[in-house]
Every structure is written in C-alpha cells, then in structure tokens.
Scaffold this motif. Structure first.
Motif, mmCIF file in Angstrom:
data_model
loop_
_atom_site.group_PDB
_atom_site.id
_atom_site.type_symbol
_atom_site.label_atom_id
_atom_site.label_comp_id
_atom_site.label_asym_id
_atom_site.label_seq_id
_atom_site.Cartn_x
_atom_site.Cartn_y
_atom_site.Cartn_z
ATOM 1 N N ASP A 77 39.198 58.360 32.132
ATOM 2 C CA ASP A 77 40.471 57.836 32.594
ATOM 3 C C ASP A 77 41.469 57.973 31.448
ATOM 4 O OD1 ASP A 77 42.676 56.421 33.439
ATOM 5 O OD2 ASP A 77 41.531 54.657 34.081
ATOM 6 N N PRO B 61 35.316 55.489 25.479
ATOM 7 C CA PRO B 61 35.394 55.879 26.887
ATOM 8 C C PRO B 61 34.092 56.524 27.391
ATOM 9 C CG PRO B 61 37.253 56.770 25.639
ATOM 10 C CD PRO B 61 36.288 56.206 24.654
ATOM 11 N N TRP C 119 42.530 54.871 29.637
ATOM 12 C CA TRP C 119 41.490 53.982 29.070
ATOM 13 C C TRP C 119 41.980 53.330 27.787
ATOM 14 C CZ3 TRP C 119 38.713 53.360 24.584
ATOM 15 C CH2 TRP C 119 37.547 52.550 24.662
#
Length: 192
Positions: A187, A32, A190
């Motif tokens: 997020d 991420p 993710w």
C-alpha cells in the motif's frame, strides 16, 4: 529489458542513500513486509541487491556464509552496502554479462531479466526500508515505468514464493512506481 543498466545505477545510488538514513534504533521496527521487522528486511535487501547482484553477474551462487549473515549487526553496514552496490553495479558494466542465461539452481533465466528483477528489488525494498524508517525514496518516472513492467511480468511467480502479497487497490491518480508497489501487494500509503 533493454536499457536496464541506467536504472540499476539510479536505484543503487538511491538504495545506498536510504540505507545511510537507517539508525540502529529503527531495526526492530515494523515494515510494509508483513511479519518482517526492519532488521530482517535490511538483511534480505543487502544480501540480494548487492551480493546477489554481483554474484549473478559473475555466475556464482551465494554462499551459506552470506545467506546466514546478519549484515545489520555490523556498525558500518550501510557504508559496506553502498560499497558492495558500487562493486555489483560495476560487475554489470561489461556488456558480455548481459548475454546468455544465469543458472538459478532450479532453472535459468536470461541475464537481462535477472538484472531487471534485482533492480526492482532495490527500488521496491528501498521503498519498504524508507517507509519503515520515516524516509522517502526517489524513483524517477522512467525507472518507475521499468519497475512496473518487471512487477507485471513476474508478479505471479513472486506470489508463488510468497514474495508478493495480493495486489492493493489504488484510488486516484498514481505514478507507475506506485502502481508497481500496489501490484506487488504494498500500500503506497503505508505508515508504521
């Protein structure tokens, strides 16, 4: 930032558990964290949350040998990381370590603030590594609340140094830890 130590202990144990679940075949995978692959993320995580945590407690700078090291290339890196985390957390068991300022080179910060920031690094990068390797990270609610407070306090500083991306908007109910992830530009949904 009082009472960070119990959260540091929890985050270190969880970081060690997540590290133990990483296979060598996953080190080239996405994370991420923008352009970082899992190897780069793991090396950053190991450096700053174990060596960095201990060096800050002892008021010593990190050496070039450590900052240039490819920890993930060592076959037993996860076990070494777990042992180094134990040593680093142990260095913070002395109440005197929490007093005063820690020199960061370009300035100084209160020791408790540094401890909280590195605890945040353990949890947030622990989440990054867990997501990148198909694992889950367990962050108790009280720890998530602490991490959210740290992210709220230091988010703009992290963004200045490209440590955080722009905040991610969440929809629906979220835990404090998920809000911390989103505020740090991650997020929570993710997937690799």
């Amino acid at each position: 930032m009082k009472n960070v130590y119990p959260h540091m202990i929890e985050c270190a144990a969880e970081a060690a558990r997540v590290a133990g679940g990483v296979t060598s075949g996953q080190l080239s995978g996405p994370t991420p964290c923008g352009q970082w692959d899992t190897r780069t993320l793991v090396n950053h995580w190991v450096l700053y949350t174990s060596h960095g945590l201990e060096h800050r407690a002892r008021r010593r700078p990190l050496t070039g040998e450590l900052t240039d090291r490819d920890f993930a290339a060592e076959p037993d890196w996860a076990a070494r990381y777990a042992a180094r985390l134990d040593r680093a957390v142990g260095a913070w068991s002395d109440p005197a370590v929490w007093e005063g300022e820690i020199d960061l080179g370009a300035g100084s910060m209160p020791a408790a603030g540094i401890a909280a920031m590195i605890t945040k690094e353990m949890a947030v990068h622990g989440w990054d590594v867990a997501k990148a390797t198909g694992q889950e990270i367990r962050v108790p609610d009280a720890t998530g609340t602490l991490i959210l407070g740290v992210v709220e306090e230091y988010a703009e500083i992290y963004r200045q140094y490209e440590g955080f991306a722009d905040p991610v908007e969440l929809s629906g109910p979220s835990t404090d830890f998920e809000r911390a992830l989103a505020l740090s530009g991650r997020d929570p949904r993710w997937m690799p």
